[in-house]
Design an enzyme around this catalytic site. Structure first.
Site, short mmCIF file in Angstrom:
data_model
loop_
_atom_site.label_atom_id
_atom_site.label_comp_id
_atom_site.label_asym_id
_atom_site.label_seq_id
_atom_site.Cartn_x
_atom_site.Cartn_y
_atom_site.Cartn_z
N ALA A 1 36.49 -78.37 130.92
CA ALA A 1 36.80 -78.19 129.50
C ALA A 1 37.78 -77.03 129.40
CB ALA A 1 35.52 -77.89 128.73
N GLY B 1 33.55 -80.03 132.93
CA GLY B 1 33.75 -81.22 132.10
C GLY B 1 34.50 -82.33 132.83
N GLU C 1 31.88 -84.03 134.79
CA GLU C 1 31.02 -84.71 133.80
C GLU C 1 31.70 -85.99 133.29
OE1 GLU C 1 30.52 -80.97 131.60
OE2 GLU C 1 28.38 -81.39 131.61
N GLU D 1 29.83 -74.01 135.69
CA GLU D 1 29.61 -73.36 134.39
C GLU D 1 28.80 -72.07 134.47
OE1 GLU D 1 29.58 -76.60 134.87
OE2 GLU D 1 30.58 -77.62 133.20
N1 COA Z 1 40.56 -74.39 131.08
C1 COA Z 1 41.75 -73.90 130.69
N2 COA Z 1 42.79 -73.72 131.52
C2 COA Z 1 42.60 -74.06 132.81
C3 COA Z 1 41.39 -74.57 133.30
C4 COA Z 1 40.34 -74.74 132.37
N3 COA Z 1 39.15 -75.25 132.72
N4 COA Z 1 41.51 -74.80 134.63
C5 COA Z 1 42.77 -74.45 134.95
N5 COA Z 1 43.44 -73.98 133.87
C6 COA Z 1 44.81 -73.51 133.79
C7 COA Z 1 44.95 -72.09 134.31
O1 COA Z 1 44.58 -71.17 133.32
C8 COA Z 1 46.41 -72.06 134.66
O2 COA Z 1 47.15 -71.92 133.46
P1 COA Z 1 48.39 -70.86 133.40
O3 COA Z 1 49.34 -71.34 134.46
O4 COA Z 1 48.90 -71.01 132.01
O5 COA Z 1 47.80 -69.53 133.71
C9 COA Z 1 46.68 -73.45 135.18
O6 COA Z 1 45.64 -74.28 134.64
C10 COA Z 1 46.64 -73.58 136.69
O7 COA Z 1 45.38 -73.09 137.15
P2 COA Z 1 45.23 -71.94 138.26
O8 COA Z 1 43.88 -71.30 138.05
O9 COA Z 1 46.41 -71.04 138.25
O10 COA Z 1 45.24 -72.81 139.59
P3 COA Z 1 44.59 -72.43 140.98
O11 COA Z 1 45.12 -73.41 141.96
O12 COA Z 1 44.77 -70.98 141.28
O13 COA Z 1 43.01 -72.66 140.80
C11 COA Z 1 41.04 -73.86 140.03
C12 COA Z 1 42.50 -73.97 140.56
C13 COA Z 1 40.63 -75.28 139.61
C14 COA Z 1 40.13 -73.36 141.13
C15 COA Z 1 41.01 -72.90 138.82
O14 COA Z 1 42.01 -73.30 137.90
C16 COA Z 1 39.70 -72.86 138.09
O15 COA Z 1 38.74 -72.28 138.58
N6 COA Z 1 39.65 -73.46 136.87
C17 COA Z 1 38.47 -73.39 136.02
C18 COA Z 1 37.39 -74.30 136.56
C19 COA Z 1 36.16 -74.21 135.68
O16 COA Z 1 35.47 -73.21 135.64
N7 COA Z 1 35.88 -75.32 134.98
C20 COA Z 1 34.71 -75.41 134.15
C21 COA Z 1 35.03 -75.09 132.75
S1 COA Z 1 33.60 -75.19 131.73
#
Ligand code: COA
Length: 260
Positions: free
Chosen positions: A66, A112, A115, A135
């Site tokens: 999400a 999400g 999910e 989460e």
């Molecule tokens: N919500 C909002 N933005 C998200 C996102 C999320 N769940 N997951 C990734 N993004 C965005 C990042 O903020 C980034 O945006 P920016 O370039 O404007 O800063 C872009 O997507 C790329 O992500 P980034 O984190 O730079 O890539 P990465 O390769 O370093 O890491 C992940 C990849 C998937 C490990 C990391 O993005 C992450 O941990 N995301 C969140 C996962 C999460 O907790 N999901 C559950 C949400 S309830």
């Protein structure tokens, strides 16, 4: 219908819905959730669509969760509303759709995103995919059905470990867990999904809808799945597809189901 965050294409009985926010790793913001609802509803109502494939744009992510930026300042009531609304319009909506939905997980499926994949009727994954419900690392719990669907799919102990550690598993482990049915390389993921879809779409769509209802009944509070099966089984006898399927078999020819 014009969508901003998703792409849809219907070809040969298959509608492919692609979540298309690659710069945000296809994170589910409110408008994407609403668009997905509309796209799934349209595909389900379209008699030409026999199977729906759901995937993510780009090589990195199916859906990275999400959109955290949208709910970081939410209150208790807003948090509860977010989960309830999302479950109703998208996650439960997909799980109960009459048209089969295959999730083709092409990279990260987190929070999400996992999910969403779990709300589909079954899942396949590319070998670079990573899945998890992180989460609790954000001070949250899964809110789009993850605490219920993950234990249903992999068992309580494995689900507990995945949710409490907030860790990710790779595609091979997801296959071992039964979370995904097949793993292939990324280039072949959609072809594999389409190959499976083509095996589904030659069958009776009304019988398929009845089978989904009966299988889901096992997981519905207060429903007896065996009773639901009896009712759905009986209903099939009143359909044109049943007449065609049995007549074709007895006449040693291929069935051509009218889908009624
Ligand atoms: N919500 C909002 N933005 C998200 C996102 C999320 N769940 N997951 C990734 N993004 C965005 C990042 O903020 C980034 O945006 P920016 O370039 O404007 O800063 C872009 O997507 C790329 O992500 P980034 O984190 O730079 O890539 P990465 O390769 O370093 O890491 C992940 C990849 C998937 C490990 C990391 O993005 C992450 O941990 N995301 C969140 C996962 C999460 O907790 N999901 C559950 C949400 S309830």
């Amino acid at each position: 219908m014009n969508f901003e965050n998703i792409l849809t294409i219907t070809k040969g009985g298959i509608t492919t819905i692609t979540i298309d926010r690659p710069s945000k790793l296809n994170a589910l913001n409110r408008s994407t959730i609403k668009e997905l609802h509309d796209a799934f509803k349209m595909a389900d109502e379209d008699t030409k669509t026999k199977v729906i494939i759901l995937t993510g744009s780009g090589e990195k992510a199916f859906v990275a969760g999400a959109d955290i930026s949208e709910f970081a300042d939410f209150s208790v009531a807003e948090g509860e509303h977010l989960a309830a609304e999302g479950q109703a319009i998208l996650f439960d909506f997909i799980a109960n759709l009459s048209t089969p939905v295959i999730a083709a997980i092409n990279g990260f499926a987190l929070g999400g995103g996992l999910e969403l994949a779990m709300a589909a009727h079954f899942r396949i994954a590319s070998d670079n995919a990573k899945m998890g419900l992180p989460e609790v690392s954000l001070g949250l719990i899964p809110g789009y059905g993850g605490t219920q669907r993950l234990p249903q799919l992999v068992g309580k102990g494995k689900a507990m470990e995945m949710i409490l550690t907030a860790g990710m598993i790779d595609a091979q482990k997801a296959l071992d867990y039964g979370l995904v049915n097949h793993v292939t390389n990324q280039d072949e993921l959609l072809d594999l999904a389409k190959k499976i879809a083509s095996k589904i779409q030659i069958n009776s769509s009304v019988a398929i809808a009845a089978a989904i209802t009966a299988i889901n009944a096992n997981y519905e509070e207060g429903e007896n799945g065996f009773d639901t099966e009896v009712i759905q089984f009986g209903k099939c006898f009143g359909t044109a597809d049943f007449k065609e399927g049995t007549t074709a078999f007895l006449n040693k020819r291929k069935a051509e189901f009218p889908g009624k």
